[in-house]
Write an enzyme that holds these catalytic residues in place. Structure first.
Site, short mmCIF file in Angstrom:
data_model
loop_
_atom_site.label_atom_id
_atom_site.label_comp_id
_atom_site.label_asym_id
_atom_site.label_seq_id
_atom_site.Cartn_x
_atom_site.Cartn_y
_atom_site.Cartn_z
N ASN A 287 0.81 -1.22 0.00
CA ASN A 287 0.00 0.00 0.00
C ASN A 287 0.85 1.27 0.00
O ASN A 287 0.37 2.35 -0.37
CB ASN A 287 -0.95 0.02 1.20
CG ASN A 287 -2.23 -0.76 0.95
OD1 ASN A 287 -2.65 -1.56 1.76
ND2 ASN A 287 -2.86 -0.53 -0.19
N CYS A 374 -7.38 -0.73 8.81
CA CYS A 374 -6.97 -1.55 7.67
C CYS A 374 -6.42 -0.58 6.64
O CYS A 374 -5.47 0.15 6.92
CB CYS A 374 -8.12 -2.41 7.16
SG CYS A 374 -9.71 -1.54 6.97
N SER A 375 -7.03 -0.51 5.46
CA SER A 375 -6.60 0.48 4.48
C SER A 375 -7.41 1.76 4.65
O SER A 375 -6.89 2.80 5.04
CB SER A 375 -6.73 -0.08 3.06
OG SER A 375 -5.87 -1.19 2.89
N LYS A 416 -19.17 0.56 3.17
CA LYS A 416 -19.75 0.85 1.85
C LYS A 416 -20.76 -0.23 1.44
O LYS A 416 -20.51 -1.03 0.54
CB LYS A 416 -18.64 0.99 0.82
CG LYS A 416 -17.68 2.13 1.12
CD LYS A 416 -16.45 2.10 0.23
CE LYS A 416 -16.80 2.36 -1.22
NZ LYS A 416 -15.59 2.43 -2.07
N ARG A 420 -20.38 -2.76 -1.64
CA ARG A 420 -20.06 -4.15 -1.30
C ARG A 420 -21.18 -5.11 -1.69
O ARG A 420 -20.94 -6.26 -2.04
CB ARG A 420 -19.77 -4.27 0.20
CG ARG A 420 -18.57 -3.46 0.67
CD ARG A 420 -17.26 -4.01 0.13
NE ARG A 420 -16.13 -3.18 0.52
CZ ARG A 420 -15.51 -2.32 -0.27
NH1 ARG A 420 -15.89 -2.19 -1.53
NH2 ARG A 420 -14.48 -1.62 0.18
#
Length: 602
Positions: A287, A374-375, A416, A420
């Protein structure tokens, strides 16, 4: 085309898995009328042959409303019927062509999001499927056709307003907030700091608004570390956020470093703050190439960084796809265990649960505040914080408390859902789709199996939530964040799923529930203790479905009803005897000790 007159509404309208016969997974019904919800209208109908994977071809008719597809069979006794909310449909494809040879080779293939597929054969005539295909596509994917979700047309009325279940300020007060270490900030009241965060946030008392803005500039999507939960005794905090924008050059941000140190100082119990990065180490490093990354311990000397090795949305999507391939329509008994292992689904469940256990244990036993990310902080982060909170706080294990948990950690913090799940969108191959929330509910079910008396809600409650995750009958899971929900006036224009649940609470109540305050749950996350959730993933297969209802649970419910009846009759007896008791106690000739105390043995 069929007329749109509405038959008398039945509050138990057939949907997904309602009114089944005890012996199989197909609905059998004798009623000639199609039950519809208020606001639901009939669009079209068509004679078809349902290619049932269990009983073979079944002649009948499908009805398409603005909410569901309904099939009603013929020539069988009892009649086979089933309904699929259109929001559950992921893909509609034409099967065969005008020149196709072979019996029942021309029709429609429908792929669903809830682990089943449907196939309908039609007469091989010119354009015989054109109208039904167009109507199904139009109403199953309203966003792709400029239409509203059914939730905005749903006219159901409920005795309680489910939107009132969660109020951020009420939940903050329940946690003892604000206090001398934590304050409520309104910096995001117009979604100006972060458009995917809720309007009200809890942050360290000593962090100024300017501090928050500078920290936001260094966090992905401006998702700064904010409080999710505060331990009532040791004051350790669970914080959630997104990854820092470190990049390949290893950028540092003094404001972010100081902010995390302030978080560490709020509880004063330990010298270290633990940062849980949900990703595998290699993914976090990768990332950095796109501007993200993780907290370098050289820049955060008072923090310990732990990677939890939970894979990304794409890995989870492929895992569920493999699981569906082995459970529907048929289960191959001879290779079942190896086939299940090859999906890696339970391994992913194990990793999510293991991560949440680490978070909960660090807060409860280690008395350390933690930061989870997380991200972007809206997928794996939500799984970890909500599961850890479920383990730590018995309130979230009640029906209302769990609704609050979902509203707070998932809906208000911008999971989301639209992306998703793909609500109303015909692009079934969208790379953003992933079963993140399904995994969370699966983890909750695993916990409920290991602690059968700890949860007020039952399995049916969890399955109902998942069914309406897809159905678009309620506004609860629509859209990606509160910013859009406010813009679309979801609370004003759609009903809440929690309204339905509160109106039929007994259906969703666990009869074995025992209220226990301050009990921390530590589930065992080893593969030997995890199970495939058969009643959800394989519920459409009549040969695999477990006996419903559970006979032990059914008998327990009967005993509870019997007890309640005895208590009611006893209370009536006490009330009717009350005047006699009062007269006898005032009469010299009738000593009160001669009247025995009436008590219940329950």
């Amino acid at each position: 085309m069929a007329t749109s007159s509405t038959p008398k509404y039945n509050s138990n309208s057939l949907e997904n898995s309602v009114r089944r016969s005890p012996g199989d997974g197909i609905n059998h019904e004798q009623n000639d009328e199609i039950s519809r919800l208020p606001g639901e209208t009939l669009i079209t109908d068509k004679e078809v042959i349902y290619m049932c994977p269990f009983y073979g071809p079944v002649k009948g008719r499908i009805y398409v409303t603005n909410y569901k597809l309904y099939f009603k069979g013929e020539e069988m006794e009892p009649l086979i019927t089933f309904a699929v909310p259109l929001g559950v449909i992921a893909r509609i494809e034409k099967m065969g062509g005008a020149s196709s040879r072979g019996e029942n080779s021309y029709g429609l293939d429908i792929t669903c999001k809830d682990m089943r597929n449907l196939r309908f054969a039609l007469k091989q005539e010119v354009h015989s499927r054109k109208q039904i295909f167009e109507d199904l596509t139009k109403y199953a994917f309203p966003l792709s056709h400029g239409l509203l979700f059914f939730a905005f047309q749903n006219e159901e009325k409920f005795p309680e307003n489910g939107w009132a279940v969660y109020d951020a300020m009420t939940e903050f007060r329940r946690q003892g907030l604000p206090n001398d270490q934590w304050r409520i900030t309104f910096i995001n009241r117009n979604y100006e700091l972060c458009d995917t965060y809720p309007p009200l946030l809890v942050v360290p008392y000593s962090a100024s608004e300017e501090d928050l803005k500078r920290v936001a500039a260094f966090r992905s999507r401006n998702r700064i570390p904010v409080l999710s939960w505060l331990h009532p005794e040791n004051q350790s905090a669970i914080m959630r956020c997104s990854q820092p924008l470190v990049g390949m050059s290893g950028k540092r941000n003094k404001d972010d470093e100081r902010y995390l140190d302030i978080i560490r100082e709020t509880n004063g119990q330990t010298s270290k703050l633990t940062i849980y990065d949900a990703r595998p180490n290699v993914n976090a490093v990768a990332n950095k190439a796109t501007g993200g990354g993780y907290e370098n311990e050289d820049a955060y000397p008072n923090a310990e960084l732990v990677f939890l090795d939970i894979h990304n949305i794409h890995v989870m999507r492929e895992s569920l796809k493999k699981l569906k391939d082995i459970v529907y329509p048929n289960v191959e008994e001879s290779h079942w265990l190896s086939s299940l292992e090859s999906t890696h689904w339970l391994e992913h469940i194990k990793l999510v649960l293991t991560g949440a256990i680490q978070v909960a244990d660090k807060v409860a036993s280690g008395k350390s505040s933690v930061v989870v990310h997380c991200s972007d902080g809206w997928d794996r982060t939500a799984q970890l914080t909500s599961l850890a909170m479920l383990m730590l706080d018995s309130y979230y294990r009640t029906i209302v408390g769990f609704e609050v948990l979902v509203q707070k950690e998932w809906i208000s913090f911008g999971h989301k859902f639209s992306s998703r799940i793909g609500h109303g969108d015909k692009n079934h191959a969208d790379a953003d789709r992933s079963p993140i929330f399904l995994q969370f509910i699966d983890c909750v079910w695993q916990m409920s199996k290991q602690f059968p008396t700890a949860f007020e809600f039952n399995e049916h409650f969890l399955i109902t939530i998942l069914d309406h995750l897809y159905s678009c009958r309620f506004g609860t899971f629509l859209y990606n964040c509160e910013t859009i929900r406010d813009k679309e006036k979801v609370r004003e224009k759609t009903p809440s799923l929690w309204s339905l649940i509160s109106s039929e609470k007994s259906k969703y109540t666990n009869p074995f529930y025992t209220k226990e305050l301050n009990r921390v749950l530590y589930p065992v996350a080893s593969m030997r203790h995890l199970e495939l959730w058969v009643n959800y993933y394989i519920r459409w297969n009549p040969r695999i479905r477990q006996q419903q209802p559970n006979p032990v649970e059914q008998r327990y419910m009967e005993l509870l009803a019997l007890r309640d009846d005895y208590v009611r009759r006893l209370e009536e007896l006490q009330i009717s005897n009350s005047p006699k008791i009062n007269r006898s106690t005032t009469s010299p000739s009738s000593p009160s000790q001669m009247m025995p105390q009436v008590q219940t043995p329950f």
